[in-house]
Design a protein around this motif. Structure first.
Motif, PDB file in Angstrom:
ATOM      1  N   ILE A 240       2.560  29.651 -17.047  1.00 17.81           N
ATOM      2  CA  ILE A 240       1.473  29.552 -16.078  1.00 17.81           C
ATOM      3  C   ILE A 240       1.434  28.164 -15.442  1.00 17.81           C
ATOM      4  O   ILE A 240       1.206  28.001 -14.246  1.00 17.81           O
ATOM      5  CB  ILE A 240       0.141  29.889 -16.765  1.00 17.81           C
ATOM      6  CG1 ILE A 240       0.145  31.374 -17.108  1.00 17.81           C
ATOM      7  CG2 ILE A 240      -1.035  29.553 -15.889  1.00 17.81           C
ATOM      8  CD1 ILE A 240      -0.938  31.777 -18.045  1.00 17.81           C
TER       9      ILE A 240
ATOM     10  N   PHE B  84       3.984  26.195 -14.787  1.00 18.32           N
ATOM     11  CA  PHE B  84       4.975  26.061 -13.719  1.00 18.32           C
ATOM     12  C   PHE B  84       4.609  26.891 -12.507  1.00 18.32           C
ATOM     13  O   PHE B  84       4.832  26.468 -11.379  1.00 18.32           O
ATOM     14  CB  PHE B  84       6.370  26.409 -14.228  1.00 18.32           C
ATOM     15  CG  PHE B  84       7.051  25.232 -14.850  1.00 18.32           C
ATOM     16  CD1 PHE B  84       7.679  24.282 -14.061  1.00 18.32           C
ATOM     17  CD2 PHE B  84       7.004  25.042 -16.218  1.00 18.32           C
ATOM     18  CE1 PHE B  84       8.264  23.178 -14.632  1.00 18.32           C
ATOM     19  CE2 PHE B  84       7.596  23.930 -16.788  1.00 18.32           C
ATOM     20  CZ  PHE B  84       8.230  22.998 -15.997  1.00 18.32           C
ATOM     21  N   LEU B  85       4.007  28.077 -12.731  1.00 14.71           N
ATOM     22  CA  LEU B  85       3.579  28.890 -11.592  1.00 14.71           C
ATOM     23  C   LEU B  85       2.619  28.099 -10.716  1.00 14.71           C
ATOM     24  O   LEU B  85       2.788  27.998  -9.503  1.00 14.71           O
ATOM     25  CB  LEU B  85       2.897  30.174 -12.079  1.00 14.71           C
ATOM     26  CG  LEU B  85       2.307  31.018 -10.965  1.00 14.71           C
ATOM     27  CD1 LEU B  85       3.400  31.690 -10.165  1.00 14.71           C
ATOM     28  CD2 LEU B  85       1.346  32.047 -11.504  1.00 14.71           C
TER      29      LEU B  85
ATOM     30  N   TRP C  16       2.069  24.844 -10.679  1.00  9.38           N
ATOM     31  CA  TRP C  16       2.677  23.639 -10.130  1.00  9.38           C
ATOM     32  C   TRP C  16       3.439  23.973  -8.836  1.00  9.38           C
ATOM     33  O   TRP C  16       3.261  23.326  -7.796  1.00  9.38           O
ATOM     34  CB  TRP C  16       3.607  23.018 -11.183  1.00  9.38           C
ATOM     35  CG  TRP C  16       4.056  21.625 -10.833  1.00  9.38           C
ATOM     36  CD1 TRP C  16       3.660  20.898  -9.757  1.00  9.38           C
ATOM     37  CD2 TRP C  16       4.959  20.804 -11.570  1.00  9.38           C
ATOM     38  NE1 TRP C  16       4.270  19.672  -9.775  1.00  9.38           N
ATOM     39  CE2 TRP C  16       5.069  19.586 -10.879  1.00  9.38           C
ATOM     40  CE3 TRP C  16       5.686  20.988 -12.749  1.00  9.38           C
ATOM     41  CZ2 TRP C  16       5.896  18.559 -11.325  1.00  9.38           C
ATOM     42  CZ3 TRP C  16       6.498  19.959 -13.192  1.00  9.38           C
ATOM     43  CH2 TRP C  16       6.601  18.753 -12.488  1.00  9.38           C
ATOM     44  N   ILE C  17       4.261  25.026  -8.892  1.00  6.26           N
ATOM     45  CA  ILE C  17       5.049  25.404  -7.716  1.00  6.26           C
ATOM     46  C   ILE C  17       4.129  25.862  -6.588  1.00  6.26           C
ATOM     47  O   ILE C  17       4.251  25.415  -5.441  1.00  6.26           O
ATOM     48  CB  ILE C  17       6.063  26.511  -8.077  1.00  6.26           C
ATOM     49  CG1 ILE C  17       7.103  25.971  -9.058  1.00  6.26           C
ATOM     50  CG2 ILE C  17       6.749  27.041  -6.826  1.00  6.26           C
ATOM     51  CD1 ILE C  17       8.023  27.016  -9.636  1.00  6.26           C
ATOM     52  N   LEU C  18       3.160  26.736  -6.904  1.00  4.27           N
ATOM     53  CA  LEU C  18       2.265  27.246  -5.859  1.00  4.27           C
ATOM     54  C   LEU C  18       1.489  26.110  -5.207  1.00  4.27           C
ATOM     55  O   LEU C  18       1.351  26.041  -3.988  1.00  4.27           O
ATOM     56  CB  LEU C  18       1.283  28.261  -6.456  1.00  4.27           C
ATOM     57  CG  LEU C  18       1.878  29.624  -6.798  1.00  4.27           C
ATOM     58  CD1 LEU C  18       0.792  30.550  -7.309  1.00  4.27           C
ATOM     59  CD2 LEU C  18       2.568  30.238  -5.603  1.00  4.27           C
TER      60      LEU C  18
ATOM     61  N   ASP D 118       2.322  22.963  -4.867  1.00  6.59           N
ATOM     62  CA  ASP D 118       3.140  22.162  -3.957  1.00  6.59           C
ATOM     63  C   ASP D 118       3.492  22.922  -2.689  1.00  6.59           C
ATOM     64  O   ASP D 118       3.522  22.348  -1.598  1.00  6.59           O
ATOM     65  CB  ASP D 118       4.409  21.703  -4.674  1.00  6.59           C
ATOM     66  CG  ASP D 118       4.114  20.580  -5.650  1.00  6.59           C
ATOM     67  OD1 ASP D 118       3.156  19.834  -5.381  1.00  6.59           O
ATOM     68  OD2 ASP D 118       4.814  20.453  -6.658  1.00  6.59           O
ATOM     69  N   VAL D 119       3.768  24.249  -2.835  1.00  2.38           N
ATOM     70  CA  VAL D 119       4.095  25.033  -1.643  1.00  2.38           C
ATOM     71  C   VAL D 119       2.908  25.017  -0.679  1.00  2.38           C
ATOM     72  O   VAL D 119       3.067  24.809   0.528  1.00  2.38           O
ATOM     73  CB  VAL D 119       4.470  26.480  -2.029  1.00  2.38           C
ATOM     74  CG1 VAL D 119       4.537  27.358  -0.787  1.00  2.38           C
ATOM     75  CG2 VAL D 119       5.795  26.517  -2.765  1.00  2.38           C
TER      76      VAL D 119
ATOM     77  N   LEU E 142       5.776  34.749 -11.013  1.00  2.56           N
ATOM     78  CA  LEU E 142       6.907  33.802 -10.987  1.00  2.56           C
ATOM     79  C   LEU E 142       8.165  34.490 -10.477  1.00  2.56           C
ATOM     80  O   LEU E 142       9.017  33.870  -9.855  1.00  2.56           O
ATOM     81  CB  LEU E 142       7.173  33.260 -12.393  1.00  2.56           C
ATOM     82  CG  LEU E 142       6.362  32.068 -12.873  1.00  2.56           C
ATOM     83  CD1 LEU E 142       6.700  31.777 -14.314  1.00  2.56           C
ATOM     84  CD2 LEU E 142       6.640  30.840 -12.034  1.00  2.56           C
TER      85      LEU E 142
ATOM     86  N   TRP F 228      11.614  23.346  -4.052  1.00  2.95           N
ATOM     87  CA  TRP F 228      10.655  22.699  -4.947  1.00  2.95           C
ATOM     88  C   TRP F 228      11.406  21.857  -5.965  1.00  2.95           C
ATOM     89  O   TRP F 228      11.035  20.718  -6.266  1.00  2.95           O
ATOM     90  CB  TRP F 228       9.798  23.760  -5.646  1.00  2.95           C
ATOM     91  CG  TRP F 228       8.806  23.188  -6.594  1.00  2.95           C
ATOM     92  CD1 TRP F 228       7.592  22.661  -6.276  1.00  2.95           C
ATOM     93  CD2 TRP F 228       8.952  23.061  -8.010  1.00  2.95           C
ATOM     94  NE1 TRP F 228       6.971  22.217  -7.420  1.00  2.95           N
ATOM     95  CE2 TRP F 228       7.775  22.455  -8.495  1.00  2.95           C
ATOM     96  CE3 TRP F 228       9.956  23.405  -8.910  1.00  2.95           C
ATOM     97  CZ2 TRP F 228       7.575  22.178  -9.835  1.00  2.95           C
ATOM     98  CZ3 TRP F 228       9.761  23.140 -10.254  1.00  2.95           C
ATOM     99  CH2 TRP F 228       8.584  22.533 -10.701  1.00  2.95           C
TER     100      TRP F 228
ATOM    101  N   ILE G 208      10.554  18.000  -5.517  1.00  8.29           N
ATOM    102  CA  ILE G 208       9.474  17.613  -6.419  1.00  8.29           C
ATOM    103  C   ILE G 208       9.931  17.466  -7.854  1.00  8.29           C
ATOM    104  O   ILE G 208       9.649  16.470  -8.506  1.00  8.29           O
ATOM    105  CB  ILE G 208       8.320  18.628  -6.309  1.00  8.29           C
ATOM    106  CG1 ILE G 208       7.638  18.442  -4.948  1.00  8.29           C
ATOM    107  CG2 ILE G 208       7.299  18.402  -7.418  1.00  8.29           C
ATOM    108  CD1 ILE G 208       7.169  19.657  -4.305  1.00  8.29           C
TER     109      ILE G 208
END
Lengths: 160, 311
Positions: A27, A29-30, A32-34, A36-37, B116, B127, B131
């Motif tokens: 969760i 990483f999910l 974190w990526i979302l 930043d996007v 994911l 990403w 990042i």
């Protein structure tokens, strides 16, 4: 007398803690990526982004209208090719073939095609359509996508 | 009249059956065609380099010398890293979702993990490059080099891109696949089996290790192989992060390459026939690798599949 009991309890709590941490890892990483996007994406989004063509390098403004339209076009074409073919093959597997030798070969083949790397499909379509026809095209892209979709549609429509 | 209607229905059915058969057969034909076309296009390179293509490590487009070893090595090592990281975490997530999470949290957390899988691989790549790589090179890799540098795996400069970052991103990409398949399989364990475990006083972990995991072993192996198949062929995320150097280093922090990364980087630049042909042969090798891995998986699963009571 209690050491055996304590050992089992400790192993239990250790394993359960690791499970919770694993879920937290996914969760984390999910989000974190979302995050930043969205943070980077929102700065660039406006009406021009959807309606303008890309600006030459170094210029301000411009959009990705061509890329968005291309994605739509290729996806629609690929669906038109891949879905009917896949549904028919899936129908054969569930209604006619069932346990025949042919059906088991088709199942095996589509299970392998599902995991066929997309870049290999790309190389295949390049050799089949791009090189002989003398150029890249939306058709070639759609055919490649249809091949990637086909085995998924076959196996899913068989199951339903 | 009635028999006419019956006849036309029968003909319609026969046509439908024939069409269905045709599309089913076309799946097999497609597979054969992919092999045939890849083999034909790589014939030039197969003739020029022979079997040595597989274990030669020079990749020099200027001198027209091509060897696939750095790419094959990178594909296998990055996938291995991904599996080593992803398997325990995925099984942990599956255990959490089936055995531990309160009912209200099961749905949302499961959906979040599955989300994911729906992130396009190019997003993972961008990403990762913009990042995650800077984060690694500032905060993680210097630490690895300082404290674990005596192991050859962790030497070199903290670049943030290389084999380890690529493998790590691959792991995040395959976690949702392995964990959601494992979760579905864990849910199929008959509650009676688990209850009898609890009934004799087993802890939760003992029930998982001695009842749930043995019962679902073949399915979990299948899920892992599915993840491995994806990791082997994953292109964009790896291309962004692996560094794209046709070299083989013992260190996991050094830039490397993989088959898919080499293809993605060089396919549009290859103007000479031999260059293009070598790239197609790389694609053929990747296809054969995934074919063998999946074939093995199917064999394993059929051999270890659960046969009532024996596990």
């Amino acid at each position: 007398m209690d050491t055996h009991y304590i050992k089992r309890q400790t192993a239990n709590y250790a394993a359960l803690t690791i499970s919770v941490l694993s879920a937290a890892f996914g969760i984390f990483f999910l989000f974190w990526i979302l995050k930043d996007v969205f943070v980077f994406g929102f700065k660039a989004i406006n009406i021009d982004f959807f309606t303008e063509l890309p600006a030459p390098p170094g210029m301000e403004g411009g959009g990705l209208a061509n890329a968005i339209l291309g994605t739509l076009l290729i996806t629609v074409l690929a669906t038109a090719i891949g879905v009917p073919a896949g549904i028919m093959a899936g129908t054969y597997l569930s209604e006619y073939g069932r346990k025949s030798r042919m059906a088991s070969v088709v199942r095996f083949t589509s299970d392998i095609l599902v995991s066929a790397p997309s870049i290999v499909i790309g190389v295949f379509v390049y050799a089949l359509l791009v090189k002989p026809l003398g150029g890249f095209s939306a058709i070639a892209g759609a055919v490649a996508l249809a091949i990637i979709m086909l085995p998924v549609v076959v196996r899913t429509s068989e199951r339903c | 009249m009635d028999s006419k209607r019956y006849d036309s229905a029968r003909i319609g059915d026969a046509v439908f059956k024939g069409t269905a058969w045709f599309f089913a057969a076309s799946v097999i034909a497609l597979m054969a065609l992919i092999f045939a076309v890849l083999l034909k296009e790589s014939w030039l390179s197969i003739n020029a380099f022979g079997l040595g293509f597989i274990w030669t490590s020079t990749w020099d487009p200027v001198a027209m010398q091509f060897g696939a070893l750095p790419s094959i090595y990178g594909t296998i090592v990055s996938s291995a890293i991904a599996i080593v990281i992803a398997v325990p975490i995925s099984i942990g997530i599956a255990i959490f979702l089936t055995e531990m999470a309160p009912k209200r949290l099961k749905g949302p957390i499961g959906a979040a993990i599955e989300l994911l899988a729906s992130i396009p691989s190019i997003i993972y790549g961008m990403w990762g490059l913009f990042i995650f790589a800077p984060f690694l090179s500032e905060h993680v890799e210097p630490f690895l080099i300082d404290y674990l540098g005596f192991i050859p795996l962790f030497t070199g400069a903290p670049l943030g891109i290389g084999m380890l970052p690529a493998g790590f991103i691959l792991a995040i990409m395959i976690i949702p696949f392995i964990s959601s398949v494992s979760r579905d399989i864990f849910q199929m364990v008959p509650p009676m089996l688990k209850e009898s475990g609890y009934g004799v006083g087993a802890t939760k972990w003992e029930v998982i290790r001695k009842i749930v995991l043995p019962y679902t072993r073949s399915g979990v192996i299948g899920a892992v192989i599915l993840g491995l198949g994806r990791a082997l062929g994953e292109t964009m995320a790896v291309t962004f992060l692996i560094g794209n150097a046709q070299e083989i280093h013992a260190s996991l922090l050094e830039p490397a390459t993989s088959i898919s990364a080499t293809l993605a980087n060089e396919f549009t630049e290859a103007v000479e026939d031999l260059y293009l042909s070598s790239l197609v042969e790389l694609g053929l090798i990747l296809f054969v690798i995934t074919f063998v891995v999946l074939g093995l998986a199917k064999l394993l699963i059929s051999r270890f599949s659960y046969q009532g009571g024996k596990f």
